[in-house]
Design a protein around this motif. Sequence first.
Motif, PDB file in Angstrom:
ATOM      1  N   VAL A 325       3.162   0.395   2.447  1.00 16.93           N
ATOM      2  CA  VAL A 325       1.740   0.251   2.162  1.00 16.93           C
ATOM      3  C   VAL A 325       1.140   1.591   1.715  1.00 16.93           C
ATOM      4  O   VAL A 325       0.318   1.638   0.783  1.00 16.93           O
ATOM      5  N   ALA A 326       1.548   2.678   2.363  1.00 15.33           N
ATOM      6  CA  ALA A 326       1.038   4.000   1.990  1.00 15.33           C
ATOM      7  C   ALA A 326       1.426   4.360   0.562  1.00 15.33           C
ATOM      8  O   ALA A 326       0.614   4.894  -0.209  1.00 15.33           O
ATOM      9  N   ASN A 327       2.668   4.070   0.172  1.00 18.78           N
ATOM     10  CA  ASN A 327       3.124   4.355  -1.191  1.00 18.78           C
ATOM     11  C   ASN A 327       2.336   3.521  -2.198  1.00 18.78           C
ATOM     12  O   ASN A 327       1.924   4.012  -3.267  1.00 18.78           O
ATOM     13  N   ALA A 328       2.110   2.247  -1.872  1.00 17.90           N
ATOM     14  CA  ALA A 328       1.336   1.384  -2.763  1.00 17.90           C
ATOM     15  C   ALA A 328      -0.102   1.871  -2.883  1.00 17.90           C
ATOM     16  O   ALA A 328      -0.713   1.802  -3.959  1.00 17.90           O
ATOM     17  N   HIS A 329      -0.650   2.381  -1.793  1.00 18.99           N
ATOM     18  CA  HIS A 329      -2.024   2.890  -1.786  1.00 18.99           C
ATOM     19  C   HIS A 329      -2.146   4.117  -2.688  1.00 18.99           C
ATOM     20  O   HIS A 329      -3.050   4.200  -3.532  1.00 18.99           O
ATOM     21  N   VAL A 330      -1.230   5.053  -2.536  1.00 17.73           N
ATOM     22  CA  VAL A 330      -1.278   6.302  -3.308  1.00 17.73           C
ATOM     23  C   VAL A 330      -1.055   6.038  -4.795  1.00 17.73           C
ATOM     24  O   VAL A 330      -1.735   6.614  -5.658  1.00 17.73           O
ATOM     25  N   ASN A 331      -0.096   5.172  -5.117  1.00 19.65           N
ATOM     26  CA  ASN A 331       0.293   4.948  -6.510  1.00 19.65           C
ATOM     27  C   ASN A 331      -0.377   3.723  -7.139  1.00 19.65           C
ATOM     28  O   ASN A 331      -0.030   3.339  -8.265  1.00 19.65           O
ATOM     29  N   LYS A 332      -1.319   3.116  -6.405  1.00 17.97           N
ATOM     30  CA  LYS A 332      -2.078   1.960  -6.896  1.00 17.97           C
ATOM     31  C   LYS A 332      -1.154   0.841  -7.383  1.00 17.97           C
ATOM     32  O   LYS A 332      -1.329   0.262  -8.466  1.00 17.97           O
ATOM     33  N   ILE A 333      -0.156   0.544  -6.569  1.00 19.03           N
ATOM     34  CA  ILE A 333       0.775  -0.537  -6.848  1.00 19.03           C
ATOM     35  C   ILE A 333       0.255  -1.819  -6.205  1.00 19.03           C
ATOM     36  O   ILE A 333      -0.278  -1.794  -5.091  1.00 19.03           O
ATOM     37  N   ILE A 334       0.432  -2.934  -6.887  1.00 19.70           N
ATOM     38  CA  ILE A 334      -0.049  -4.217  -6.383  1.00 19.70           C
ATOM     39  C   ILE A 334       0.803  -4.666  -5.189  1.00 19.70           C
ATOM     40  O   ILE A 334       2.029  -4.629  -5.227  1.00 19.70           O
ATOM     41  N   VAL A 335       0.118  -5.105  -4.140  1.00 19.68           N
ATOM     42  CA  VAL A 335       0.769  -5.613  -2.931  1.00 19.68           C
ATOM     43  C   VAL A 335       0.476  -7.106  -2.806  1.00 19.68           C
ATOM     44  O   VAL A 335      -0.660  -7.541  -3.029  1.00 19.68           O
ATOM     45  N   THR A 336       1.488  -7.870  -2.456  1.00 23.06           N
ATOM     46  CA  THR A 336       1.315  -9.300  -2.221  1.00 23.06           C
ATOM     47  C   THR A 336       1.569  -9.605  -0.745  1.00 23.06           C
ATOM     48  O   THR A 336       2.613  -9.237  -0.201  1.00 23.06           O
ATOM     49  N   ILE A 337       0.600 -10.252  -0.113  1.00 22.49           N
ATOM     50  CA  ILE A 337       0.697 -10.575   1.310  1.00 22.49           C
ATOM     51  C   ILE A 337       0.644 -12.093   1.487  1.00 22.49           C
ATOM     52  O   ILE A 337      -0.197 -12.773   0.903  1.00 22.49           O
ATOM     53  N   THR A 338       1.567 -12.593   2.308  1.00 18.05           N
ATOM     54  CA  THR A 338       1.569 -13.998   2.689  1.00 18.05           C
ATOM     55  C   THR A 338       1.385 -14.080   4.200  1.00 18.05           C
ATOM     56  O   THR A 338       2.074 -13.389   4.948  1.00 18.05           O
ATOM     57  N   GLY A 339       0.442 -14.910   4.643  1.00 21.90           N
ATOM     58  CA  GLY A 339       0.216 -14.998   6.079  1.00 21.90           C
ATOM     59  C   GLY A 339      -0.923 -15.937   6.428  1.00 21.90           C
ATOM     60  O   GLY A 339      -1.355 -16.769   5.621  1.00 21.90           O
ATOM     61  N   GLU A 340      -1.429 -15.775   7.655  1.00 20.67           N
ATOM     62  CA  GLU A 340      -2.527 -16.599   8.160  1.00 20.67           C
ATOM     63  C   GLU A 340      -3.828 -15.810   8.030  1.00 20.67           C
ATOM     64  O   GLU A 340      -3.954 -14.705   8.561  1.00 20.67           O
ATOM     65  N   LEU A 341      -4.788 -16.395   7.328  1.00 20.55           N
ATOM     66  CA  LEU A 341      -6.037 -15.711   7.005  1.00 20.55           C
ATOM     67  C   LEU A 341      -7.205 -16.391   7.706  1.00 20.55           C
ATOM     68  O   LEU A 341      -7.310 -17.620   7.726  1.00 20.55           O
TER      69      LEU A 341
END
Length: 372
Positions: A325-341
């Motif tokens: 998550v930290a790497n995605a935050h710094v490099n503005k990489i898209i993250v995909t999350i699957t779960g209960e919302l």
Amino acid sequence: MNSLLSLPSVTSFLSLNGWKKTSEIRGAFQIWHSDEFPSSEVTLTLDEDHKRYRLLLDDALEEISECLMIPVGVLIEQISPQNFDTISVRAIGDDVKHGSIPFDDGIKLLSSSHKLLKHCSNQVKRFKNKSKHLSNYLNHVGMGQTQIGSYIVSIHSPLYRVNTDDEPDLFDSDISLGRIINKSFYSKIFEVSSIFSKKINFELITQSLLEIGIDKKDCDALIDIMGSQSHRDIEINVNWSPKESIEERYCKSIHLYARNVQYIVDYREILKEKKVENNIQLSGEIADLHRGYDDELGKAKLRTKYQEKDISISFSVSDEQYLTVANAHVNKIIVTITGELEVVKVEQKLTAHFITIDDLSVTENLEIDYSE
């Protein structure tokens, strides 16, 4: 049996009974005196591993026994580390300062504290025979002696142990199920107190309470604990048994103030319209990521689209996920999350939080249009 007494349990007993450590000698010994027993002197080592620890402990027990006029055997039973943590809940108000409280409010003070503890026990992650072990644990939760000081009730929460083979990743030889629950109870109430100590608006309060898992049952207990008129402040302390180690951050007093009850009432109303979506998949950039020095989990926000609206969804970040998550935050990489919302609406604005995450992945070179 004397040698089984830990040094902290002996020195704690001395302090509770009026002795004070007056000096240390050669970095190896400690001397204790009592104003009530001026001729008494108790000498102990500074370290349990010292070769003279057991000899001096026997002498100390004889000395304390004579002063208090109780047999050594009884004294040892009194000093032995308690097999439970004591949760003290103090109601503070003008109407209870003389050590008395209206009967119904006294019942609510105790029962609400017990309900909060029970809720925390139910939130322990799954393990083999969880229902059976939680039932056994709750059957051994006891009521301690009430105390004067505004009005104080005590709960004895046992250090109930589970065979480590049932869940080796959750339990080890150093921590019991009871201590896990008691730490969870402390953490939840401490976080509620911390949220209200910040000067933030109701939307942020709602977001923060969602993040730490405060539900309707928690709200009911938090409201009831302050009395039928919600007019008393509450102070919570935990006297941790020395049988298991405890970090210093769990040793502070926690305060809940009656002036914040209306926020809890309003938050409870919003929860009536809460929407929960299972197995939902959302993608976006990490808008925020942080973890405090004492925090076990990190906290992050996913900037994404939900129901064709821009939204920042909060979620907890485990140690295993943190670098990703930290790497995605710094490099503005898209993250995909699957779960209960879970989603609530505050003043026509959506607030959401991932309760659980089943999968978290990053996707290179994917772009999302956040514009309307």
